[in-house]
Scaffold this active site. Structure first.
Site, PDB file in Angstrom:
ATOM      1  N   GLU A  53      33.563 151.202 -15.517  1.00  0.00           N
ATOM      2  CA  GLU A  53      32.938 151.879 -14.383  1.00  0.00           C
ATOM      3  C   GLU A  53      31.413 151.840 -14.484  1.00  0.00           C
ATOM      4  O   GLU A  53      30.712 151.613 -13.489  1.00  0.00           O
ATOM      5  CB  GLU A  53      33.399 153.345 -14.303  1.00  0.00           C
ATOM      6  CG  GLU A  53      34.899 153.512 -14.185  1.00  0.00           C
ATOM      7  CD  GLU A  53      35.570 153.756 -15.514  1.00  0.00           C
ATOM      8  OE1 GLU A  53      36.433 154.631 -15.597  1.00  0.00           O
ATOM      9  OE2 GLU A  53      35.227 153.046 -16.500  1.00  0.00           O
ATOM     10  N   ASP A 201      53.127 131.422 -50.184  1.00  0.00           N
ATOM     11  CA  ASP A 201      52.239 130.675 -49.293  1.00  0.00           C
ATOM     12  C   ASP A 201      50.752 130.951 -49.486  1.00  0.00           C
ATOM     13  O   ASP A 201      49.921 130.160 -49.017  1.00  0.00           O
ATOM     14  CB  ASP A 201      52.590 130.981 -47.830  1.00  0.00           C
ATOM     15  CG  ASP A 201      54.026 130.627 -47.498  1.00  0.00           C
ATOM     16  OD1 ASP A 201      54.625 129.854 -48.261  1.00  0.00           O
ATOM     17  OD2 ASP A 201      54.530 131.126 -46.470  1.00  0.00           O
ATOM     18  N   LEU A 205      45.904 134.448 -43.160  1.00  0.00           N
ATOM     19  CA  LEU A 205      46.160 135.376 -42.048  1.00  0.00           C
ATOM     20  C   LEU A 205      44.917 135.582 -41.181  1.00  0.00           C
ATOM     21  O   LEU A 205      44.685 136.669 -40.665  1.00  0.00           O
ATOM     22  CB  LEU A 205      46.695 136.720 -42.558  1.00  0.00           C
ATOM     23  CG  LEU A 205      47.974 136.663 -43.389  1.00  0.00           C
ATOM     24  CD1 LEU A 205      48.463 138.082 -43.694  1.00  0.00           C
ATOM     25  CD2 LEU A 205      49.068 135.857 -42.715  1.00  0.00           C
ATOM     26  N   ARG A 208      41.344 131.330 -37.773  1.00  0.00           N
ATOM     27  CA  ARG A 208      40.374 130.258 -37.964  1.00  0.00           C
ATOM     28  C   ARG A 208      40.499 129.123 -36.949  1.00  0.00           C
ATOM     29  O   ARG A 208      39.560 128.351 -36.767  1.00  0.00           O
ATOM     30  CB  ARG A 208      40.484 129.695 -39.389  1.00  0.00           C
ATOM     31  CG  ARG A 208      41.859 129.162 -39.738  1.00  0.00           C
ATOM     32  CD  ARG A 208      42.029 128.982 -41.235  1.00  0.00           C
ATOM     33  NE  ARG A 208      43.385 128.546 -41.569  1.00  0.00           N
ATOM     34  CZ  ARG A 208      44.409 129.380 -41.688  1.00  0.00           C
ATOM     35  NH1 ARG A 208      44.232 130.685 -41.499  1.00  0.00           N
ATOM     36  NH2 ARG A 208      45.607 128.920 -42.013  1.00  0.00           N
TER      37      ARG A 208
END
Length: 314
Positions: A53, A201, A205, A208
């Protein structure tokens, strides 16, 4: 479509531009109309900066604003935060009518914005395209009303329903789908994996592959197997996913993508703690390996949870 719906649709479109940039604030867009002509628009662009607003009204001189109708998809705030109350500026500018999509469930607002406007003699119309507005701000409403983050489960599976062949890590999604996955990461506050996925792994996270803010990385380490984590990571040692969700809520994180592994995903599904399921479907068949989770379709339909399958290109 009515005139009010036409302008409200534009508000929602404007509001969506703030996705991933304004959290934990809601997505808000604003359109100012006078004599059937749009005279100004605005949206909340970044957390800590002007609300929608204010961005729309400060572009207008007082004469143009006076007597206009203001469309906004969330009740104007009535309290001081990083910026002054939007309701006060609406009154100051001489707006004659406010058309709104959703009431603000934030206890700091919760009807006080509408009350302030009406006490100033401004006509208020509420709940125009309310369902669409709730959909856009589903993270905000879930956090405020259910007192938990909005939860997205995400994985990739082969054409015959396996997450990996012979229980070994394997890329199922395409490069384009991985870019999309990173885009999703910029839209959520946090991302969560289990300790086994972290050990197997060593995932970053991050987002990128897409421009935007990284989510807070979280690992659920129920068996206390991890010693050190990279800086900025959040470790949860909750015994259940329900307790983990409570901790994420207490950390003020409005949404989380759960990316695995299989046991963690199953735990969220069994607990009914999910709002969306996003699945990438590969074209290759494995025949054996780690089975992908099964989502109870009946539960999805009954609770209005959403499941979306992304199928690879032929």
């Amino acid at each position: 479509m009515s005139q009010d719906e036409h302008y409200m649709q534009r508000c929602l479109q404007l509001a969506s531009n703030g996705l991933g940039r304004v959290r934990p604030n809601p997505l808000v867009g604003c359109v100012v109309v006078k004599d059937g002509v749009v005279v100004s628009e605005g949206f909340h662009q970044k957390y800590g900066e002007n609300h929608a607003e204010r961005n729309a009204l400060l572009r207008l001189d007082d004469e143009t604003a006076r007597g206009a109708t203001l469309y906004v998809n969330l009740e104007p705030c009535s309290h001081y935060g990083h910026t002054p109350p939007c309701a006060d500026l609406v009154i100051e500018k001489g707006i004659a009518k406010v058309v709104c999509c959703n009431d603000d469930p934030n206890p700091q607002v919760a009807g006080r914005g509408f009350e302030k406007l009406q006490n100033a003699g401004i006509e208020v119309v509420r709940h125009v395209m309310a369902e669409e507005g709730r959909r856009l701000n589903r993270r905000f409403f879930t956090f405020m009303e259910k007192r938990r983050p909005y939860i997205i489960l995400k994985w990739a599976e082969s054409a015959d329903g396996y997450m990996a062949p012979d229980y070994k890590p394997y890329w199922i999604s395409t490069k384009e789908e991985r870019r999309l996955s990173h885009k999703w990461r910029t839209e959520e506050a946090a991302i969560l994996v289990g300790s086994q996925t972290y050990l197997d792994d060593k995932p970053q996270l991050t987002a990128r592959l897409w421009s935007g803010e990284n989510p807070v990385p979280i690992v659920l380490d129920r068996r206390r197997r991890l010693n050190e984590l990279p800086e900025g990571w959040m470790r949860l040692r909750s015994e259940t996913v329900g307790e983990a969700v409570e901790e994420i809520y207490r950390a003020g994180l409005q949404s989380v993508i759960v990316e695995g592994g299989r046991k963690i995903l199953d735990a969220f599904i069994e607990a009914g703690l999910y709002d969306e399921v996003r699945v990438f479907h590969g074209k290759e068949k494995f025949g054996t390996g780690l089975k992908a989770p099964m989502v109870p379709v009946d539960n999805v339909q009954v609770t209005t949870k959403e499941i979306v399958f992304f199928r690879g290109k032929d």
